[in-house]
Each structure stands twice: as C-alpha cells, then as structure tokens.
Design an enzyme around this catalytic site. Structure first.
Site, mmCIF file in Angstrom:
data_model
loop_
_atom_site.group_PDB
_atom_site.id
_atom_site.type_symbol
_atom_site.label_atom_id
_atom_site.label_comp_id
_atom_site.label_asym_id
_atom_site.label_seq_id
_atom_site.Cartn_x
_atom_site.Cartn_y
_atom_site.Cartn_z
ATOM 1 C CD GLU A 48 -2.740 -0.594 2.696
ATOM 2 O OE1 GLU A 48 -2.664 0.511 3.266
ATOM 3 O OE2 GLU A 48 -3.362 -1.542 3.161
ATOM 4 C CG ASP A 59 -3.760 7.825 8.592
ATOM 5 O OD1 ASP A 59 -3.664 6.585 8.742
ATOM 6 O OD2 ASP A 59 -3.901 8.372 7.491
#
Lengths: 264, 414
Positions: A48, A59
């Site tokens: 990724e 995040d």
C-alpha cells in the site's frame, strides 16, 4: 502481478498474504522507494503506497507525523505515481491508499489512467464509501484497477454486502473502531467482521488497524486472507537514526511478520 | 424548533443531504452507522411533540429567546451611509452567541439516543462553551477539541469551558486551529462512537450535520423576519451575516430564501486581504472539493491539500464552508464577499462607540459588510445584520489591536 494473484498465491501456500503500508515521500521520495523495496524483498506480498494528505482523519499520530513531513518536503501526486512505478517493477502489486480529495482534485478519470499507466493495481479509499460518489468506480473499472473499500465493526449486513459488491481485488476490514496505530490487542470484533464479510463475497478479506508484530499477524492469519501492517512500519522509519537504518528496521519487521502470516 | 418543510430548491432528491452538487457524506465506513442513527433519531424527534416542546421550553427559559431586534440608529447614520440598520441580537443569548440554539437541540438528541458523552470542536470557543453548557445542564460528559493556537487567542473561553466541567484538549497537529480540531474530534468519534455523540458546531461536515444544524439555527431568521415586518411593515432590503462554517448565516438567511426581494450577503474573513493569500475567504477564493466529510468550496492547493486559513477572528478561521452556502453561491441566491481584518476591527470599534454594544470580532465582519451595503444602497435601505455573538471574549485581541494597553491610551491605531 495483480492483488488477486498475490492473494491466490498466498492461499495456495496455505497462508495469509502480508500487506505492508508506507507513505510515499517519507523520509524522501527515493527513501520511500528504498524502504518499500526492502519490505517486498523481506516478504511483503502486497504494497500500500500512502498518498500524503493534509487532513488524514483516520490516521493516528505515527502516520500523521510521517505524512506531514512528506508534505512539507513537497511530495506531489506525481511523486506518488513514481513510487508506484518503482514498486510495480519489483513484481509486487502496488495499491495506492488515498483520501478522496487529492484524487478528486487530480480528477478521478485522470488518476485512474495515470495510476494504471504507472503499473498500479488499485486504490484503497478510507474516506470514500461506494455510495458516496459516482466518479471513482467507473474510472477505476475502465482502467482495470482494484477498488478496495473498507468495512467496519459498526457496518450493518446490508452495508457490508453493498461494499463488498463494489470491491475488486480484496476487501479491507478494519479490526477495531478507531484510527491507525499499533495496539497491544487487535479487537475480538475482527474475527466476527471477517465472518460477516465472507458471508457476502468470494473476494479475499484483509484485516488492518493495530497490527504490529508476528504474534498478532499469526492470530489474524488464522481467520483472514490478508494482514495489513502500516503504523508499525512507519514507526521503524520515524525512530531510525538515519534512512539506511530505517530501511534495515523495515526489512526486519517485514521478515518477522512474514513468519507470522505463515504460522496458522 | 421550526419544522416546516425545506425549501424544495436546495435539496436534490437522489441523495440525502445534497445541495446541488455539494454536501454528501465522505467519511470512513466506521462512522456511517452513527450518522445514520443521528439522521434517523433527528427525523423521529422532529415529529415528536414532546421533543420539540422540550427544546422550545429551553430556548425560552434557558437561552432567553426570542432575542430582540435593536435599531442601530447612530451606527446607521454615522457609519453605514444613513441606511436603517437593524441588529438581530444573538449576542444576548445565554453563553453569548447563536451557538446555543444548535447545541441544546443536539444535546437533547444525544440524550434521546442514549449516549452519555459528547465531543465538539471549537474555534473561537463559543461553540465549545455552548456545548459545555448544555452538557452541564443535561449531565453529559464533555470533551472539547480546540486548536492550540486558538486556546491562546481565546484563553477566557478555555477557562469558561473548564468551569463548566468540560475537558479541553489543545490540538497540536497541522495549523493548530479549527480545521485540526475537527480532525481530532472525528478521530475521537470514530474510536468512541458507541458511547459518544459528536455535537458539530456548524453547517459543514457530513450529512446530516448541514441540515440538522441549519434547522436548529433557522429560528434566528424565522424570528427576525417577523420582527422586521412588525417594526418596519416590510421586509429588509438586505440581510448580512458573517460566514466561517456558516451556521449563523444559514440561520438568518433561511427564512428569507423564498423572498426574492431580500438580498442575502455573507461576509467571509479576508484576513490580511485576499490578495495576500492570508485569509479565510473560502467561497471568494477557494474551489470545490471535499473537506471534513462534505463537498463544498475549500481553500486547497493544486494537489488537493488544504491550505491554512488566516483571520483575526478565530471563529471564522476555517478553510471550508457549509455546502448549502456553496449552493446558494452557485445558484446566485446569496452573495459572498470578503472583509479584511482592518475593516472588521473598524466596524467593531464603531459599534462600540455608536451603540454601546461590544460585538464579537466574527460578527464585526457582518457589521463591516453592512457599512459597505449602506454606502451602496443608500439611506432608503433597511439592512438586517445578524449580530451573532458578543465581544467579551475578544477584549484582549481588541485592546492589542487598538493599542489600549499603552500608557498613552492612543485611539484607533494598532
């Protein structure tokens, strides 16, 4: 290689696939390419490539710190495509992980075209659900890109079915309710979510959020087709005294996790 | 609460929460269930006479509604080209701004859903204070996210929130202002959604927030429209409001949307001047994109990265704007213009001196806009201004701006 082939290969070997995340542009564009190459050599099956974004709302602090630095250093969407090209050259499938606005700004059709041209396999869209927007899925289909959407412990059966029907390549199951970051324990919710997801699709299901070591990887590999590790890799880069040491630390972790996904 | 049906022209039917191409829901899947729950519970609450009666009771006995209209005769004559300037006094609400209108409704919804904890973002601190107030009133645990830069600019409001029992978390990521406080609140919400409701402060964010907050603020315009009719026998020629996220503006605009003879003006924060790049004039200088869960105008670079905004006013210092404003702009129903820091502070000073009212610096942008409109429209015009908040929290900033801390007590300069 496509993500499907990578997952099939792992399945044929009787193990889960290891999916590794690193953001493009940290510690530099070339530095991220080196770290990802080392990750692949040490056993990561699917990469990724994170596209840095100013407002990464799912995040945690580790990834925020790295992408902030990547943005301050001037990392562009073109740089991300360059990283994808370099990863694809290793033979490992590269999927881009991106929040929606940078892709929207680039243009969904243009991004799909350029990502496919760079050898990318698909895109994971953490803040774009299949029903949110009409532009991405047709653009991705036209260029044969995987569309990887997320399912969560809070998803209803109806939404899981809607989401997996729109997924190509694999399905990303978030193990816990929360943001990215390493955790001592991956929630019990993950196994249940994988079972609910598998009831709706033949696609491989990978589990992410919170996985940081071989023992956790082995635990998830017992019921999922893939194990996603992100923050733990990024932390190796952040804590390294210099970029070379970061690359070594990333490779060590990848080897350790590759052992984990083979223990089931 | 006003529960009349929406004006049909702003909502498209194909997707909930769309205003033309704007709005929608660009959020992680993990939040969809909570947004659906909020949407469902709100739809049920709107139809529940017990809920609307409880909210109306609180708005009357706790907030102090209806808020009055004040005719600012000296301000109009001396500072706004002789136009008739009417102030909708949201500054007289309990907690000092319009924010309480929204928060009481959302806190009641939180109780109805059965969650014990609320979180909120705040810029100037007004929404944080209002949320902390409602949480204290209703016995809810309360955590407020506030950019570290704003905790410094608005220290008084931080103390107020803590007095009310809230936990204030200074946010140290990004630009350390409202945008980053919203990111951090969303991170909390995605983690604690089972026990927590996010009391969003403005008409931005994912559906249902733009609609929910709009409906709860709509009372401003509903009251004001009737009050102006009662006072003047006609509708105003123009309505002026400041726009950050845009909740006070939507609140006062909405009741006038179907009155084409009433011009609607939103005044954005021009900061140091739009040409300098240091501003928060999202509609004037931004472009369409997605931020904080909705499509709208935003300040972004060519890569789609959010550009930091700048304004003397913490409450307007936001690089996004509510999606309904984006649609009102594109459809031409409302006009948006920037007002820079210096013009806003001059209007602030003038209102203090001509009317004995210290306005919030946010609302001073609307007052500066009203001065401009007065010059354009002339003495025959009636201009309704939403005085969205009071300026107690801004006394430090104003004293610094005007040099009032100097021994010389000089006036008017910086």
């Amino acid at each position: 290689m496509t993500t499907s082939v990578a997952f099939e290969k792992a399945r044929a070997e009787g193990r889960a696939a290891l999916v590794g995340y690193l953001p493009a542009g940290y510690p530099s564009v070339d530095g991220s390419i080196e770290a990802i190459r080392a990750m692949v050599e040490a056993g990561v099956d699917v990469v990724e490539v994170g596209l840095p974004y100013s407002d990464p709302l799912i995040d945690g602090p580790v990834i925020q710190t790295a992408v902030d630095a990547a943005l301050r250093a001037g990392t562009t969407t073109k740089d991300v495509l360059r990283v994808v090209e370099a990863v694809a050259a290793t033979g490992a499938p590269a999927v881009v992980m991106s929040y929606w606005n940078p892709l929207d700004r680039y243009g969904a059709a243009a991004f799909a075209r350029d990502l496919a041209a760079a050898g990318g396999s698909g895109v994971i869209t953490p803040d774009l659900t299949p029903d949110a927007d009409d532009t991405w899925i047709p653009a991705a289909r036209e260029h044969g890109l995987d569309t990887v959407f997320l399912v969560a412990p809070s998803s209803t059966e109806e939404r899981i079915a809607m989401t997996t029907a729109a997924c190509r390549g694999f399905v990303y199951a978030t193990s816990v309710m929360g943001v990215t970051g390493t955790r001592e324990q991956v929630g019990d919710a993950a196994a249940g979510l994988v079972a609910r997801t598998k009831a709706t699709t033949q696609l491989p299901v990978a589990v992410g959020l919170g996985v940081s070591n071989a023992a956790q990887a082995a635990e998830i590999a017992a019921y999922a087709d893939g194990v996603v590790v992100g923050s733990a890799f990024v932390r190796r880069l952040l804590e390294a005294p210099d970029p070379a040491a970061g690359v070594t630390a990333v490779a060590e972790l990848a080897a350790d996790l590759a052992g984990g996904v083979r223990t089931r | 609460m006003d529960t009349r049906p929406d004006s049909g022209h702003v909502l498209s039917a194909d997707r909930p929460g769309r205003f033309g191409p704007y709005g929608g829901r660009y959020v992680p899947e993990a939040l969809i269930a909570a947004l659906d729950e909020l949407d469902r519970e709100y739809a049920a609450a709107k139809q529940d006479p017990a809920f609307t009666a409880e909210l109306d009771h609180l708005l009357t006995t706790y907030t102090g509604r209806p808020t009055p209209i004040t005719e600012a005769a000296r301000f109009g004559a001396e500072a706004a080209g002789g136009a008739r300037v009417l102030l909708k006094r949201e500054d007289l609400n309990h907690t000092g701004s319009h924010k309480i209108n929204n928060v009481l409704g959302q806190a009641l919804l939180t109780k109805r859903i059965g969650k014990p904890r609320v979180i909120a973002e705040t810029g100037a601190g007004q929404h944080g204070v209002a949320t902390a107030t409602a949480a204290a009133l209703m016995g809810l645990e309360c955590v407020i996210y506030m950019g570290e830069e704003d905790t410094r600019r608005q220290a008084l409001n931080v103390a107020r929130m803590r007095l009310l029992g809230a936990t204030v978390v200074p946010v140290t990521t990004g630009s350390r202002t409202l945008k980053d406080a919203i990111n951090e609140a969303l991170r909390d919400w995605v983690t604690n959604v089972a026990t927590t409701n996010y009391v969003f402060g403005t008409v931005a964010g994912p559906h249902p927030f733009p609609t929910l907050v709009r409906d709860l603020q709509r009372i401003i315009g509903v009251e004001a429209r009737q009050q102006v009719l009662d006072l003047t026998g006609k509708l105003p020629d123009a309505v002026a409001a400041c726009v950050g996220g845009g909740s006070n503006a939507i609140g006062i605009f909405h009741a006038f949307i179907d009155d084409p003879e009433v011009a609607l003006y939103g005044f954005e924060a021009g900061g140091d001047g739009v040409a300098t790049g240091r501003h928060a004039a999202t509609i004037t200088a931004g472009s369409p994109g997605v931020l904080h869960g909705a499509r709208s105008y935003l300040l972004q670079d060519e890569m789609g990265q959010t550009i930091e905004s700048h304004s003397i006013s913490a409450g307007l210092d936001y690089p996004g704007v509510g999606p309904e404003h984006a649609w009102l702009k594109d459809s031409g129903r409302a006009t948006y213009e920037p007002v820079d820091d210096a013009d806003a502070m001059e209007a602030f000073r003038l209102l203090c001196r001509t009317e004995g009212i210290i306005p919030a610096i946010e609302s001073s942008h609307a007052l500066a806009g009203a001065r401009r409109l007065g010059e354009r429209l002339g003495p025959e015009a009636t201009i309704l201004v939403n005085l969205s908040g009071r300026g107690d929290k801004d006394v430090d900033t104003a004293a610094t701006w005007f040099g009032l801390m100097d021994d010389s007590e000089s006036e008017g300069g910086r």
